[in-house]
Design a protein around this motif. Structure first.
Motif, short mmCIF file in Angstrom:
data_model
loop_
_atom_site.label_atom_id
_atom_site.label_comp_id
_atom_site.label_asym_id
_atom_site.label_seq_id
_atom_site.Cartn_x
_atom_site.Cartn_y
_atom_site.Cartn_z
N GLY A 189 -27.92 -9.88 25.53
CA GLY A 189 -29.29 -10.12 25.97
C GLY A 189 -29.32 -10.36 27.46
O GLY A 189 -28.29 -10.27 28.15
N PHE A 190 -30.50 -10.68 27.99
CA PHE A 190 -30.62 -10.90 29.44
C PHE A 190 -31.88 -11.72 29.73
O PHE A 190 -32.75 -11.91 28.86
N LEU A 191 -31.97 -12.21 30.95
CA LEU A 191 -33.07 -13.06 31.39
C LEU A 191 -33.97 -12.32 32.38
O LEU A 191 -33.47 -11.66 33.30
N ILE A 192 -35.30 -12.47 32.20
CA ILE A 192 -36.26 -11.95 33.17
C ILE A 192 -37.26 -13.06 33.51
O ILE A 192 -37.37 -14.05 32.77
N MET B 44 -42.80 -17.79 34.42
CA MET B 44 -42.01 -18.27 33.29
C MET B 44 -40.74 -17.43 33.17
O MET B 44 -40.66 -16.32 33.70
N ASN B 45 -39.76 -17.98 32.45
CA ASN B 45 -38.50 -17.27 32.21
C ASN B 45 -38.38 -16.93 30.74
O ASN B 45 -38.74 -17.74 29.87
N PHE B 46 -37.86 -15.72 30.48
CA PHE B 46 -37.75 -15.23 29.10
C PHE B 46 -36.37 -14.65 28.87
O PHE B 46 -35.81 -13.98 29.74
N ILE C 151 -38.11 -14.42 24.13
CA ILE C 151 -38.14 -15.85 23.82
C ILE C 151 -38.31 -16.65 25.12
O ILE C 151 -37.59 -16.39 26.10
N ILE C 152 -39.24 -17.59 25.14
CA ILE C 152 -39.38 -18.48 26.29
C ILE C 152 -38.16 -19.40 26.36
O ILE C 152 -37.67 -19.88 25.32
N VAL C 153 -37.66 -19.65 27.56
CA VAL C 153 -36.51 -20.53 27.73
C VAL C 153 -36.85 -21.66 28.69
O VAL C 153 -37.85 -21.61 29.42
N ASN C 154 -36.01 -22.67 28.69
CA ASN C 154 -36.17 -23.81 29.60
C ASN C 154 -36.19 -23.29 31.04
O ASN C 154 -35.27 -22.60 31.47
N PRO C 155 -37.24 -23.63 31.81
CA PRO C 155 -37.36 -23.07 33.16
C PRO C 155 -36.47 -23.73 34.20
O PRO C 155 -36.36 -23.23 35.32
#
Length: 321
Positions: A51-54, A59-61, A113-117
């Motif tokens: 997976g990866f983060l954008i 917000m971060n997902f 999925i929303i993640v801790n920012p």
């Protein structure tokens, strides 16, 4: 297309264009782990995908394949944000719709999925081996991209060995493979729309490049690399035998193997942003208007206040009267 070597001024070979590209793109893909629900006292952890983060709208997902995220029914999914800290993927999410437990009816196959920012919490701090993808490295369009080199990055499950264990440390091997860009006839044969998908094509048992510098082979089955990244890179010819890399941009998410065209299917990254918008619009409460804030009811009928903002008068020196 082959990518030739480049020589340094000192006469020693520097990184080849392929190695440089691998090093550039490798930090942006994460391995995804599953903490299994069981009755034993000891935790059982499996590596199940990529997976990866954008970032989007402040917000971060975390983005992965839908069928990877579906493993949450067996336990808790997580990824590492530092060598000793993890982030569980158990916050608010959105996926492409499917009525099948195996997502056979969902070729888009995406979960967001929303993640801790907080930096160092849901988002790794600078210097960690995995990083959030910068917005200027994302190709957010459904239009066809110019001719470029495709690169897929993920963490494969090799044969029956799910992961290597060194002490209590999980040590998955990252796969980075440079693939050809298919023409329109291949998309037509496989019945996939170029606006929604990318098909990265390479030969059976071709050599792969991994972040450790080791060589290997692949049988094209994307088990484990599902949810990983598909990139496009502009390539410029330096001379007869060597090439130079241009800018790289994220094209899509790895989801499926399409054997009839020897390609990996990747969903357009724009689908992930559309899911992020749906997710944000669902959870963010709109700000009420003045009339909604200042109302009262008579016999069940809402009567808004007639609010007039009056600017106070000032004297010649600017003081309020």
């Amino acid at each position: 297309m082959s990518i030739g070597s480049q020589n340094s001024q000192a006469g020693k070979p520097s990184l080849t264009a392929a190695d440089e590209l691998s090093k550039r793109l490798s930090p942006y893909t994460f391995p995804v782990y599953l903490l299994l629900d069981n009755d034993a006292n000891e935790d059982t952890v499996e590596h199940i995908g990529s997976g990866f983060l954008i970032s989007h709208r402040g917000m971060n997902f975390f983005v992965t394949a839908g069928h990877v995220f579906d493993h949450r029914s067996k336990g808790r999914l997580f990824y590492y944000v530092s060598d000793d800290k993890i982030e569980f993927l158990d916050r608010t999410f959105e996926t492409t719709p499917s009525e099948s437990k195996t997502r056979e009816d969902d070729f888009l196959d995406i979960a967001v999925i929303i993640v801790n920012p907080k930096i160092g919490e849901g988002v790794p701090a600078d210097g960690y081996q995995h990083q959030c993808i910068p917005e200027n490295m994302v190709h957010r369009h459904r239009a066809a991209v110019p001719k470029c080199l495709n690169t897929i990055v993920g963490f494969p499950l090799t044969r029956n060995k799910v992961y290597e264990v060194r002490g209590n440390e999980l040590n998955p091997q990252q796969l980075i493979f440079h693939a050809k860009q298919n023409d329109d006839s291949v998309y037509k044969k496989a019945r996939f729309n170029k606006n929604d998908f990318y098909l990265a094509r390479f030969k059976e048992n071709n050599v792969v490049r991994v972040a450790t510098g080791e060589g290997g082979v692949t049988n094209l089955k994307p088990k484990g690399i599902s949810g990983g990244t598909c990139w496009g890179t502009m390539i410029f010819k330096e001379d007869t035998n060597s090439y130079r890399n241009g800018d790289s941009f994220l094209l899509g998410i790895i989801t499926k193997h399409i054997p009839e065209v020897k390609s990996i299917l990747c969903t357009n990254i724009e689908v992930a942003y559309e899911l992020a918008d749906i997710l944000l619009n669902r959870i963010i409460t709109p700000i009420p208007s003045i009339n909604e804030l200042f109302t009262f009811s008579i016999n069940g009928i809402d009567i808004p206040f007639d609010i007039t903002f009056i600017r106070p008068q000032r004297d010649a020196k600017g003081f309020f009267r």
